[in-house]
Design an enzyme around this catalytic site. Sequence first.
Site, short mmCIF file in Angstrom:
data_model
loop_
_atom_site.label_atom_id
_atom_site.label_comp_id
_atom_site.label_asym_id
_atom_site.label_seq_id
_atom_site.Cartn_x
_atom_site.Cartn_y
_atom_site.Cartn_z
N LYS A 157 -7.67 3.15 9.91
CA LYS A 157 -7.08 4.42 9.48
C LYS A 157 -7.66 5.49 10.40
O LYS A 157 -8.64 6.16 10.07
CB LYS A 157 -7.41 4.67 8.01
CG LYS A 157 -6.55 5.74 7.36
CD LYS A 157 -6.68 5.70 5.86
CE LYS A 157 -6.12 6.98 5.23
NZ LYS A 157 -4.71 7.21 5.46
N1 PMP Z 1 0.05 3.14 5.22
C1 PMP Z 1 -0.34 4.28 5.81
C2 PMP Z 1 0.09 4.56 7.21
C3 PMP Z 1 -1.16 5.18 5.12
O1 PMP Z 1 -1.54 6.32 5.69
C4 PMP Z 1 -1.54 4.90 3.79
C5 PMP Z 1 -2.41 5.88 3.04
N2 PMP Z 1 -3.77 5.63 3.27
C6 PMP Z 1 -1.11 3.69 3.21
C7 PMP Z 1 -0.32 2.84 3.96
C8 PMP Z 1 -1.51 3.32 1.83
O2 PMP Z 1 -2.88 3.06 1.75
P1 PMP Z 1 -3.72 3.32 0.41
O3 PMP Z 1 -3.00 2.59 -0.67
O4 PMP Z 1 -5.05 2.73 0.68
O5 PMP Z 1 -3.76 4.78 0.19
#
Ligand code: PMP
Length: 311
Positions: A157
């Site tokens: 991320k």
């Molecule tokens: N994909 C992307 C590109 C994201 O930015 C996020 C948000 N973090 C997610 C999926 C979903 O991840 P999470 O459930 O951990 O928030």
Amino acid sequence: MKQADLIWMNGELVAWDDAKVHVLTHALHYGTGVFEGVRAYDTPRGTGIFRHADHLDRLFRSAGMYLMEIPFTRDELRAATHDLIARNGLKSCYIRPLVYRGAGPMGLFPLDCPVDVVIAVWEWGAYLGDEGKQRGVRGKVSSFRRISSDAVIPAAKATGQYLNSVLAKIEASKAGYEEAILLDDRGLVCEGSGENLFVVKDGAIATPGFSSDILGGINRASVMQIARDLGYAVVERDVARGELYLADEIFMTGTAAELTPLREVDDRPVGTGEPGEVTRTLQREFEDALHGRSERYAEWLDLVASPAPAT
Ligand code: PMP
């Protein structure tokens, strides 16, 4: 955006308006940062941070993938977050930890720049709207493909990688849709600009896997577990774009969006055009887990000790 009072910067609490960086911060030029999005909920047992340890693990993994050494431990960042929420007097909030290459030698080689860490918290309602969570949102397949792991590291991320999501979000929004759906570099369904995606057909649930270069969503994993615990079959597999038009139900998961149904894709209604039974059931169970109403998933919440009363 609703500001809080204090932001945590490299171990110090500073006033919201004073949380500033130098213009030669490396990450500002080259996107050399990693971050998390986390939520804390007002639960019957107090403020609870949803899957905090898993978010911190992903933060450290993302940093590691970009060879950044975080100058704090997981426990220190956890304690700092608890303190920050309490000191800001918040019962529920969004939490944004950010680790980035600070001001140092300019140029692409980043490893001699300092690694700075900040944590901000603020009150933030439903990202795709309360109505969106109830009725579902309209999605559009983006002309921008999801970043691929032969160019960057989609499983991290990382801040710079979000130019991809930003392009898709602008395109979808300008065309009048609430969310973009990105295909992977093979043309298969990947995810939303900030959410993972699930399709439901004949009661079976499918979601793209890591070979589609998804970000491994913590809410994705939670909803998969809830679905399996409820007896649904959930498979991680390649999903063709055409399946979006055949699906009975589609929904997305993410920290910001929580569980949001899609009611239309590319101007075609999903199923009946209203969130279906599977989506509704999962959404209800998931919301119960987030808000501390579920015994079964109680350990997913990291409870924040309430501040000591003033003496
Ligand atoms: N994909 C992307 C590109 C994201 O930015 C996020 C948000 N973090 C997610 C999926 C979903 O991840 P999470 O459930 O951990 O928030």
